[in-house]
Design a protein around this motif. Structure first.
Motif, PDB file in Angstrom:
ATOM      1  N   ARG A 177       0.559  -1.363  -0.098  1.00  0.00           N
ATOM      2  CA  ARG A 177      -0.313  -0.056  -0.001  1.00  0.00           C
ATOM      3  C   ARG A 177       0.747   1.179   0.237  1.00  0.00           C
ATOM      4  NH1 ARG A 177      -3.317   1.456   3.919  1.00  0.00           N
ATOM      5  NH2 ARG A 177      -4.730   2.399   2.040  1.00  0.00           N
ATOM      6  N   ILE A 178       0.562   1.781  -1.270  1.00  0.00           N
ATOM      7  CA  ILE A 178       1.589   3.214  -0.840  1.00  0.00           C
ATOM      8  C   ILE A 178       0.216   4.334  -0.963  1.00  0.00           C
ATOM      9  CG2 ILE A 178       2.961   4.909  -2.588  1.00  0.00           C
ATOM     10  CD1 ILE A 178       3.679   2.090  -3.763  1.00  0.00           C
ATOM     11  N   LEU A 237       0.694   8.285  -2.401  1.00  0.00           N
ATOM     12  CA  LEU A 237       1.650   9.330  -3.260  1.00  0.00           C
ATOM     13  C   LEU A 237       0.672  11.081  -3.112  1.00  0.00           C
ATOM     14  CD1 LEU A 237       3.328   9.884  -5.095  1.00  0.00           C
ATOM     15  CD2 LEU A 237       1.829   9.295  -6.945  1.00  0.00           C
ATOM     16  N   ARG A 280       1.263  12.630 -10.074  1.00  0.00           N
ATOM     17  CA  ARG A 280       0.555  11.755  -9.314  1.00  0.00           C
ATOM     18  C   ARG A 280      -0.090   9.928 -10.750  1.00  0.00           C
ATOM     19  NH1 ARG A 280      -2.645  15.944  -7.049  1.00  0.00           N
ATOM     20  NH2 ARG A 280      -4.857  14.685  -7.953  1.00  0.00           N
ATOM     21  N   SER A 333       1.854   6.788 -10.336  1.00  0.00           N
ATOM     22  CA  SER A 333       0.725   5.732 -10.141  1.00  0.00           C
ATOM     23  C   SER A 333       1.109   4.718 -11.236  1.00  0.00           C
ATOM     24  CB  SER A 333      -0.246   6.100  -9.274  1.00  0.00           C
ATOM     25  OG  SER A 333      -0.661   6.812  -8.993  1.00  0.00           O
ATOM     26  N   PHE A 368       4.488   2.847 -10.527  1.00  0.00           N
ATOM     27  CA  PHE A 368       3.787   1.167  -9.823  1.00  0.00           C
ATOM     28  C   PHE A 368       3.263   0.220 -10.266  1.00  0.00           C
ATOM     29  CE2 PHE A 368       4.670   5.089  -6.955  1.00  0.00           C
ATOM     30  CZ  PHE A 368       5.711   4.768  -6.336  1.00  0.00           C
ATOM     31  N   GLN A 369       1.926   0.645 -10.523  1.00  0.00           N
ATOM     32  CA  GLN A 369       1.070  -0.836 -11.124  1.00  0.00           C
ATOM     33  C   GLN A 369       2.053  -1.298 -11.772  1.00  0.00           C
ATOM     34  OE1 GLN A 369      -1.822  -1.021  -9.727  1.00  0.00           O
ATOM     35  NE2 GLN A 369      -1.812   0.629  -8.867  1.00  0.00           N
ATOM     36  N   CYS A 377       0.012  -3.701  -6.202  1.00  0.00           N
ATOM     37  CA  CYS A 377       0.200  -2.513  -5.548  1.00  0.00           C
ATOM     38  C   CYS A 377      -0.706  -2.136  -4.991  1.00  0.00           C
ATOM     39  CB  CYS A 377       1.503  -2.423  -6.357  1.00  0.00           C
ATOM     40  SG  CYS A 377       2.197  -0.184  -5.707  1.00  0.00           S
ATOM     41  N   GLU A 378      -1.443  -1.678  -4.206  1.00  0.00           N
ATOM     42  CA  GLU A 378      -2.012  -0.381  -4.140  1.00  0.00           C
ATOM     43  C   GLU A 378      -2.333   1.477  -3.585  1.00  0.00           C
ATOM     44  OE1 GLU A 378      -6.060   0.312  -0.897  1.00  0.00           O
ATOM     45  OE2 GLU A 378      -5.522  -1.474  -1.168  1.00  0.00           O
ATOM     46  N   VAL A 379      -2.841   1.841  -4.568  1.00  0.00           N
ATOM     47  CA  VAL A 379      -1.766   3.652  -5.112  1.00  0.00           C
ATOM     48  C   VAL A 379      -3.154   4.598  -4.232  1.00  0.00           C
ATOM     49  CG1 VAL A 379      -0.610   5.255  -5.345  1.00  0.00           C
ATOM     50  CG2 VAL A 379      -0.141   2.817  -6.020  1.00  0.00           C
ATOM     51  N   GLU A 409      -4.383   8.511  -3.289  1.00  0.00           N
ATOM     52  CA  GLU A 409      -3.264   9.634  -3.474  1.00  0.00           C
ATOM     53  C   GLU A 409      -3.560  10.363  -3.061  1.00  0.00           C
ATOM     54  OE1 GLU A 409      -3.416  10.663  -7.729  1.00  0.00           O
ATOM     55  OE2 GLU A 409      -2.837   8.057  -8.483  1.00  0.00           O
TER      56      GLU A 409
END
Length: 225
Positions: A2-3, A5, A13, A17, A20-21, A27-29, A31
């Protein structure tokens, strides 16, 4: 993973994002466009593995925003600053304030992923330009002679590194693999391995992480970071 940003530019962003994906599985972002909304997200669900903060977004007020975030996140959460323009002093003060890394927005793709992986592994990520600044100061000042005789004391000697070895070490700090370093410096991969062997010997370390850590610690002690 979990990030969180936090950046006030929508396009930044969105781009980060997407990266990251692309480079991280599962990966869950989350914002936020400013510090206060970011802190609200942390307060609501403080389970982030990584928090990325734009150094100059609304609410940051210099490093006060970093300090507020560090006070609120869980102990195991890594907090990293992002910036498009910065000075060596910005990086030094951020690390002294407790940041786990300082990542330029100019990093792309795999380099950004490498930087994040370095942080998540427990090492601090700093821009390679910071090491380059140190190289320049060593080459252009009388202090370099003293460093050649001392450097890291009994542990190692950064001043003994050749200009090419310093370039390799700078790229190493970005988490780049040997193949990438070779391509960037227009060298053969076996030549990069040779330089790394010499770096380890001169710094009296046994691996990549120790070499970068020692260089960064020495920069902090000498005031060049």
């Amino acid at each position: 993973m979990r990030i969180l940003l936090a950046d006030d530019h929508d396009l930044v962003r969105e781009a980060i994002s997407l990266l990251f994906q692309q480079y991280f599985d599962d990966c869950e972002v989350a914002e936020a466009g400013a510090l206060d909304p970011a802190l609200e997200l942390i307060a609501a669900n403080n389970t982030f593995d990584l928090v990325l903060l734009d150094l100059r977004m609304p609410g940051m007020n210099g490093l006060e925003g970093l300090k507020r975030t560090l006070e609120q996140v869980a102990d195991k959460t890594f907090v990293v600053l992002l910036s498009g323009a910065y000075r060596s002093d910005d990086v030094r003060k951020a690390i002294e304030a407790g940041a786990h890394g300082f990542i330029p927005k100019t990093l792309r793709g795999q380099a950004l992923a490498n930087a994040i992986q370095l942080v998540l592994a427990g090492d601090k990520y700093l821009p390679s330009s910071i090491l380059t600044d140190m190289n320049d100061s060593l080459s252009g000042s009388g202090d370099s002679d003293n460093r050649l005789a001392g450097g890291f004391g009994s542990d190692g000697d950064f001043g003994r590194l050749t200009p090419r070895e310093r370039e390799v070490l700078a790229l190493l700090s970005e988490g780049r693999p040997n193949k990438d370093i070779a391509r960037h410096l227009d060298l053969r991969e076996i030549t990069v391995k040779y330089h790394l062997k010499n770096i380890y010997r001169k710094l009296n370390v046994s691996n990549r992480a120790q070499a970068v850590k020692m260089a960064l610690e020495d920069m902090a002690r000498s005031g060049t970071l």
